[in-house]
Design a protein around this motif. Structure first.
Motif, PDB file in Angstrom:
ATOM      1  N   SER A   1      54.807  45.729  79.711  1.00 18.77           N
ATOM      2  CA  SER A   1      53.757  45.716  78.696  1.00 18.77           C
ATOM      3  C   SER A   1      52.394  45.793  79.363  1.00 18.77           C
ATOM      4  CB  SER A   1      53.876  44.449  77.830  1.00 18.77           C
ATOM      5  OG  SER A   1      53.772  43.281  78.643  1.00 18.77           O
TER       6      SER A   1
ATOM      7  N   SER B   1      60.948  38.289  79.697  1.00 18.32           N
ATOM      8  CA  SER B   1      59.649  37.664  79.959  1.00 18.32           C
ATOM      9  C   SER B   1      59.458  37.529  81.459  1.00 18.32           C
ATOM     10  CB  SER B   1      59.565  36.285  79.289  1.00 18.32           C
ATOM     11  OG  SER B   1      60.500  35.384  79.867  1.00 18.32           O
TER      12      SER B   1
ATOM     13  N   GLU C   1      50.026  43.393  72.970  1.00 19.00           N
ATOM     14  CA  GLU C   1      51.097  43.280  73.951  1.00 19.00           C
ATOM     15  C   GLU C   1      52.410  42.804  73.352  1.00 19.00           C
ATOM     16  OE1 GLU C   1      51.367  42.053  78.612  1.00 19.00           O
ATOM     17  OE2 GLU C   1      50.041  40.910  77.328  1.00 19.00           O
ATOM     18  N   GLU C   2      52.370  42.099  72.244  1.00 18.43           N
ATOM     19  CA  GLU C   2      53.589  41.553  71.660  1.00 18.43           C
ATOM     20  C   GLU C   2      54.347  42.563  70.814  1.00 18.43           C
ATOM     21  OE1 GLU C   2      50.685  40.083  71.486  1.00 18.43           O
ATOM     22  OE2 GLU C   2      50.956  38.388  72.858  1.00 18.43           O
ATOM     23  N   GLU C   3      53.832  43.758  70.635  1.00 19.89           N
ATOM     24  CA  GLU C   3      54.465  44.733  69.755  1.00 19.89           C
ATOM     25  C   GLU C   3      54.992  45.910  70.567  1.00 19.89           C
ATOM     26  OE1 GLU C   3      51.722  45.830  66.742  1.00 19.89           O
ATOM     27  OE2 GLU C   3      51.532  43.804  65.935  1.00 19.89           O
TER      28      GLU C   3
ATOM     29  N   HIS D   1      58.175  42.857  66.793  1.00 17.67           N
ATOM     30  CA  HIS D   1      57.283  41.805  67.276  1.00 17.67           C
ATOM     31  C   HIS D   1      58.089  40.852  68.146  1.00 17.67           C
ATOM     32  CE1 HIS D   1      54.732  38.087  66.881  1.00 17.67           C
ATOM     33  NE2 HIS D   1      53.806  38.995  67.138  1.00 17.67           N
ATOM     34  N   VAL D   2      57.749  40.771  69.437  1.00 16.11           N
ATOM     35  CA  VAL D   2      58.583  40.056  70.401  1.00 16.11           C
ATOM     36  C   VAL D   2      58.585  38.550  70.165  1.00 16.11           C
ATOM     37  CG1 VAL D   2      58.945  39.591  72.857  1.00 16.11           C
ATOM     38  CG2 VAL D   2      58.282  41.882  72.104  1.00 16.11           C
ATOM     39  N   PRO D   3      57.444  37.849  70.009  1.00 17.43           N
ATOM     40  CA  PRO D   3      57.514  36.389  69.867  1.00 17.43           C
ATOM     41  C   PRO D   3      58.306  35.931  68.653  1.00 17.43           C
ATOM     42  CG  PRO D   3      55.287  37.066  70.423  1.00 17.43           C
ATOM     43  CD  PRO D   3      56.052  38.313  70.104  1.00 17.43           C
TER      44      PRO D   3
ATOM     45  N   LYS E   1      53.294  40.967  80.760  1.00 16.66           N
ATOM     46  CA  LYS E   1      53.861  39.725  80.236  1.00 16.66           C
ATOM     47  C   LYS E   1      55.333  39.911  79.897  1.00 16.66           C
ATOM     48  CE  LYS E   1      53.155  36.336  76.530  1.00 16.66           C
ATOM     49  NZ  LYS E   1      52.329  35.987  75.348  1.00 16.66           N
ATOM     50  N   TYR E   2      55.702  41.124  79.503  1.00  9.78           N
ATOM     51  CA  TYR E   2      57.084  41.443  79.149  1.00  9.78           C
ATOM     52  C   TYR E   2      57.527  42.689  79.905  1.00  9.78           C
ATOM     53  CZ  TYR E   2      55.919  38.470  75.126  1.00  9.78           C
ATOM     54  OH  TYR E   2      55.488  37.446  74.319  1.00  9.78           O
TER      55      TYR E   2
ATOM     56  N   TRP F   1      55.415  50.370  74.684  1.00 12.13           N
ATOM     57  CA  TRP F   1      54.611  49.216  74.313  1.00 12.13           C
ATOM     58  C   TRP F   1      53.301  49.663  73.679  1.00 12.13           C
ATOM     59  CZ3 TRP F   1      56.618  44.416  74.531  1.00 12.13           C
ATOM     60  CH2 TRP F   1      57.702  44.195  75.376  1.00 12.13           C
TER      61      TRP F   1
END
Length: 486
Positions: free
Chosen positions: A292, A311, A340-342, A357-359, A296-297, A335
């Protein structure tokens, strides 16, 4: 001492109007001091992660009345300012409008904190995007790629210094677009290449004598022998390195193996970090790796259609977070450039595009093509506008060439680009994000001017597109603006 606000007649600045019946929308703030309401508005955002608070982690949950008193805030304030609770008040967190609506709708549960989005989504798009106002992309140049390798994925890369590297059957060619500078090296049995984020080093993986070899090349100048700064043979491995991805800081290199393992290499000394920490989650060849934005991922996919999201922690260890199982074929992904989470995940058959959505482990939006008449072969986000380029390929009996759709959302096509005779397998961007390179199995590489601007910054895409309308198959790009996918 008691303070009072004297209100003027026929002035609603300091007053609250009563609503006699339930309404679907209540202003987010009230009063002349713009005090935010502590509840989540319905339909305030299309993004699930933004419009719903997490009950397990929300520290602003008010479980019962007397929320401030339960934390002894009122006692501390009274002691500090010598206030009398019977007559003096600091702030009165009461809203007549809110109380009236809650009473009529019989809302008994506590109201949650309203989390406002970090950006304005004025167009109600599925992901954060700043789409172009009209189709502007046009072809700048076309390069021949004879006998280019197609059995691996990391065979073409565009460096931050503007150089393009491509793998052919027996050689590695590095050139700079719009120039005559071309460099060629012998690259027999090479399986993957990848420029570092700075663009001054090229990682090259080969498979020699049934052992993977990793080299770090520098000094890409014409008539000068390339410098191999580091080289290591992994004698304990009997499989090839199928794909590679650089960490955003350029300190580590992730390598996917033919056995399904993911190997983390420290670039400074080529040490295999934690060789036993990452389990062989993939049971088959890893075909794609990508970090990402800030690493972060890490996402990885294999030939069986499994996509894992990991992660990355400070100890250079990967921990599996979730898995996406594609029904048929390899799951393609990319990514989002600034969220960053998507991550966008595409299944080839049936054609499905999903925003994940990762989280929260939730699919925020998705599109599924009704007709099973094509497959997705590549996709890539533009890092400037956030538009998504998706390449579609059709069966040979249809006699329809592949095309690349530019999406601003799941139902909005901004542009359509056509030039290849066979399916497009690779999409990658220039360092500034203004040019797109597409390479297909027709052994050609097309460089597109994505924003329709010349090197001096003047826009010329519309005139160029009008002149090339007939040469591009007679397709009227302007009439296809903002039409939904079938």
């Amino acid at each position: 001492m008691e303070f009072r606000v004297k209100k003027r007649d026929n002035c609603w600045i300091n007053e609250v109007r009563k609503i006699l019946k339930p309404v679907g929308y209540v202003p987010n703030r009230y009063g002349d001091r713009f005090i935010p309401r502590r509840y989540a508005q319905t339909s305030s955002s299309r993004f699930l992660a933004e419009c719903k608070a997490d009950r397990d982690t929300d520290v602003m949950r008010m479980e019962r009345k007397g929320y401030w008193r339960s934390h002894s805030f009122a006692t501390v304030f009274n002691d500090m300012f010598n206030l009398s609770p019977a007559t003096d008040k600091i702030l009165n967190f009461r809203d007549a409008t809110n109380q009236e609506i809650c009473k009529r709708l019989e809302i008994r549960k506590p109201l949650l904190l309203k989390q406002e989005p970090m950006y304005k989504n004025e167009h109600k798009l599925d992901w954060s995007c700043q789409p172009r106002s009209k189709p502007l992309a046009f072809i700048e140049s076309v390069h021949d790629l004879p006998r280019i390798k197609v059995e691996y994925t990391n065979i073409i890369d565009w460096s931050a210094k503007g150089q393009i590297a491509a793998l052919f059957s027996k050689k590695l060619v590095i050139w700079t677009p719009n120039t005559e500078v071309t460099i060629a090296y012998c690259a027999l049995y090479t399986t993957a290449i990848a420029f570092n984020p700075a663009g001054n080093m090229l990682a090259m993986a080969t498979f020699t004598l049934s052992r993977p070899v990793l080299r770090l090349l520098t000094c890409f100048l014409p008539n000068i022998k390339v410098n191999v700064s580091k080289m290591k043979t992994f004698s304990y491995l009997d499989t090839d390195i199928t794909c590679m991805a650089w960490h955003s800081r350029g300190q580590y290199l992730a390598c996917g193996l033919g056995t399904g393992q993911i190997m983390i290499i420290r670039v400074s000394d080529f040490v295999h970090m934690h060789p036993t920490s990452v389990e062989s989650t993939h049971s088959i060849r890893v075909v794609m790796l990508k970090f990402s934005k800030t690493s972060k991922y890490l996402a990885s996919s294999d030939e069986s259609g499994r996509l894992y999201i990991w992660s990355w922690n400070s100890n250079c260890k990967l921990s599996p977070l979730t898995v996406w199982i594609s029904l048929d074929g390899v799951a393609l992904f990319d990514w989002h450039p600034w969220r960053e989470e998507e991550i966008i995940i595409a299944d080839t058959e049936p054609v499905t595009i999903a925003l994940f959505h990762v989280p929260s482990r939730k699919v925020l939006s998705f599109h599924r093509r009704r007709d099973v008449d094509c497959v997705i072969t590549a996709l890539a986000f533009n890092k400037i506008s956030g538009e998504l380029v998706v390449s579609y390929s059709y069966p040979p009996q249809s006699d329809k060439p592949p095309d690349m759709l530019v999406l601003a959302s799941m139902d909005r096509i901004v542009d359509v680009m056509e030039n290849h005779d066979d399916y497009v397998a690779h999409l990658f961007w220039s360092p500034d994000g203004k040019q797109l390179a597409s390479a297909g199995c027709d052994e050609s590489l097309t460089i597109w001017n994505f924003f329709g601007t010349s090197p001096n910054g003047l826009q010329k895409g519309s005139q160029h597109r009008k002149r090339n309308k007939e040469s591009m198959g007679g397709f009227d790009y302007g009439s296809n603006l903002y039409k939904p996918i079938r």
